[in-house]
Design an enzyme around this catalytic site. Structure first.
Site, PDB file in Angstrom:
ATOM      1  CG  HIS A 381      18.431   5.377   9.005  1.00 49.70           C
ATOM      2  ND1 HIS A 381      17.837   4.439   8.562  1.00 49.70           N
ATOM      3  CD2 HIS A 381      18.958   5.140  10.481  1.00 49.70           C
ATOM      4  CE1 HIS A 381      18.136   3.503   9.498  1.00 49.70           C
ATOM      5  NE2 HIS A 381      18.594   3.820  10.284  1.00 49.70           N
ATOM      6  CB  CYS A 400      20.605   5.237  13.732  1.00 55.28           C
ATOM      7  SG  CYS A 400      22.121   5.835  13.616  1.00 55.28           S
TER       8      CYS A 400
END
Length: 464
Positions: A381, A400
Site C-alpha cells: 500500500h 504490510c
C-alpha cells in the site's frame, strides 16, 4: 487477522525428401504451408527480388549446414526431447548456424559447478557433454546433432532440478505460484522464446536474478562453514522465485526493498517499509489481482487501545480525527455512536472496538493498496509517512508493505496512471492481468571483501 499499522522469421526453404518441416517452429510451418502455392507460381514466372529480414540470433539459419543438422536431429531425437524438436521441425537451438555457439561451453561450465546449487554435477554428465561439444566442432552434422540433443537433455534435467523447491517456510496463496515439476519440453520452449538463447543460457535466465547473485556469492573463496550454510538458506529462498522473463514482484523484507521484473530484466525497484520484529512481514507468494483506491485503514486493536482511546478520553472528537467506530469486522458492520462506547474500558484493554480511518490525505494507506487476498490481512500500500523511507533500516509496519512510490508500481500493474472517482471510498480496480508477488527474506549481500550479511531482524537464520 492482522491489519497494517501505518501503513522468426519465416524459413521458406523446403528440405526435399527428408520429412523435415521447412520451418523452425510450428507457427512458421503453418505459414509456409499456406504460402506454398505462391512459391510454385513464382517458380514458373520469376518475380522481382525482395529484401529478406535477417533471422534473429537465436533462430536457425536456412543453410545447407543447418538443414543437414536438422536431418540428423530427426534421425537421433528420442525420449523426453523428441516432442519439442518435432514441434519445431527438428531445427536446432544450440547450432542455429549449423555449428555450436559459445553458449554450449558456457552451459557445460555451469553444470560442472552444480554443487553450488546443492546438486551433483555428475548427474548431468559434464565430461560426456564436453567430449560431445568438442567432437561437434568438426562441423560433422552427425556429431553436431549428437551434441545438440545431449545439451538439450542436460538443460532440461538441470533446470528442473535447480528449480525444485526446498522447504523454506513460504506460504503459497494461489495455485498459479505453487512450484510444479517442469517437463523437458516446457523448459526448452521457454528458452527459445527469449530474445537471445545465448544470453538466456549465459545469464541463467530460468532463475531469478536474486538466485544468480547469491549463487555467485556462494562461489566466493574462503567462506566459513557458517557463512556457507547461511548463504544456502538464502539461495533456497531465491530458488522459489521465477526468472525475470516472468512478470512479477519481489519484496525482500530483510533489506526492505521491492523489485519488479518483466521481459527478462528488472524494470523497477523502490524502498519499502516492512514489519517490525514483533509483527513480521511473512513469507508469502500470491497473485496481485486488484487495487483498492481511496482505501480505509482498519486500525489494529492495540493501537485503538494505546493511541485512539486516550485521545478521545482527552477530549478529541473521533469524527474530527477522521475515524469512525464500527460494530464488528464484517462487511455489513454498522457505524457506532462514539459517545455510546466505553472508552475507559477500551483504553484499559477490557473491551475491543473496530475503528477505521476514513480516506483522505492523512490516511495511513495513502491513495491505494494492492491486494493479493490472504487471511493475514497483508498487502502492498501507499503511505503518507514518506520520511520513514529515508531510514537505513525500515522495519516499522504491522506486517504490510508500505511503498515508496505507489503511483509508479500502480501504473505498471494497471497499465495506466492511478485515477479515482471523486472521493468515493474503497474503489476496486481489477488488474488487466494478475501478477505474482513474492514476499521473501534475503540477508546475504556482496561486500568489498566478498560476502556480508544484513542484520537478521526476524531471527529466521538463527542457529541453535
Amino acid at each position: 487477522m492482522r491489519h497494517c499499522r501505518i501503513p522468426a522469421i519465416l524459413l521458406l526453404i523446403a528440405t526435399a525428401g527428408t520429412g523435415l518441416a521447412p520451418t523452425w517452429d510450428a507457427r512458421a510451418y503453418a505459414q509456409a504451408k499456406k504460402s506454398a502455392p505462391a512459391r510454385k507460381s513464382a517458380a514458373r514466372k520469376p518475380a522481382p527480388k525482395k529484401a529478406t529480414a535477417k533471422p534473429a540470433p537465436s533462430e536457425p539459419q536456412a543453410t545447407p549446414a543447418t538443414r543437414a543438422v536438422a536431418v540428423q536431429i530427426r534421425e537421433q531425437a528420442g525420449g523426453k526431447v523428441k516432442g519439442f524438436y518435432a514441434d519445431r521441425g527438428f531445427w536446432p537451438i544450440w547450432a542455429t548456424s549449423g555449428r555450436l555457439g559459445p553458449e554450449a561451453d558456457a552451459f557445460v561450465d555451469m553444470v560442472e559447478t552444480a554443487d553450488l546449487d546443492g546438486l551433483r554435477p555428475n548427474s548431468y554428465g559434464p565430461d560426456a557433454l564436453r567430449k560431445a561439444v568438442a567432437a561437434a566442432r568438426s562441423g560433422d552434422p552427425v556429431a553436431v546433432a549428437q551434441a545438440e540433443l545431449a545439451l538439450s537433455r542436460a538443460l532440461a534435467d538441470y533446470v528442473a532440478d535447480v528449480r525444485r523447491p526446498r522447504e523454506t517456510g513460504m506460504t503459497y496463496l494461489d495455485d498459479e505460484v505453487k512450484p510444479r515439476k517442469l517437463k523437458a519440453e516446457n523448459v526448452l520452449r521457454a528458452a527459445v522464446l527469449t530474445k537471445s538463447f545465448a544470453s538466456y543460457i549465459r545469464d541463467m535466465g530460468w532463475m531469478s536474478p536474486h538466485y544468480v547473485r547469491l549463487r555467485t556469492l556462494l562461489a566466493t573463496p574462503g567462506l566459513s562453514p557458517d557463512d556457507r550454510a547461511r548463504l544456502r538458506i538464502n539461495l533456497d529462498r531465491a530458488r522459489l522465485l521465477p526468472g525475470a522473463w516472468t512478470r512479477h514482484i519481489v519484496v525482500d523484507a530483510a533489506s526492505a526493498r521491492l523489485y519488479f521484473y518483466q521481459g527478462g530484466k528488472q524494470v523497477g525497484t523502490m524502498r519499502v517499509v516492512v514489519g517490525t520484529p514483533q509483527t513480521q512481514t511473512p513469507m508469502l507468494a500470491g497473485m496481485v489481482r486488484y487495487a483498492i483506491l481511496n482505501p480505509y485503514w482498519n486500525v489494529p486493536t492495540d493501537l485503538v487501545q494505546k493511541k485512539i482511546a486516550p485521545k478521545v478520553l482527552a477530549g478529541q472528537s473521533l469524527t474530527a480525527m477522521r475515524f469512525e467506530a464500527l460494530s464488528d469486522w464484517s462487511e455489513n458492520a454498522t457505524r457506532l455512536d462514539p459517545k455510546a462506547i466505553d472508552w475507559h474500558a477500551v483504553a484499559a484493554g477490557q473491551q475491543e472496538v473496530r475503528v477505521r480511518q476514513l480516506p483522505g490525505p492523512a490516511n495511513s494507506m495513502g491513495r491505494v493498496k494492492f491486494m493479493f487476498p490472504n487471511d493475514l490481512g497483508i498487502y502492498l500500500h501507499d503511505t503518507n509517512e514518506k520520511a520513514l523511507m529515508k531510514k537505513p533500516a525500515r522495519h516499522f509496519s504491522n506486517g504490510c508493505v508500505r511503498l515508496e512510490d505507489a503511483p509508479t508500481l500502480g501504473k505498471w500493474l494497471l497499465g495506466k496512471p492511478i485515477t479515482t472517482v471523486a472521493k468515493k471510498p474503497e474503489q476496486a480496480a481489477p488488474l488487466p492481468q494478475a501478477v505474482p508477488v513474492y514476499l521473501t527474506y534475503f540477508t546475504a549481500t556482496a561486500a568489498p571483501r566478498g560476502v556480508a550479511f544484513l542484520p537478521d531482524v526476524y531471527g529466521r537464520e538463527t542457529r541453535g
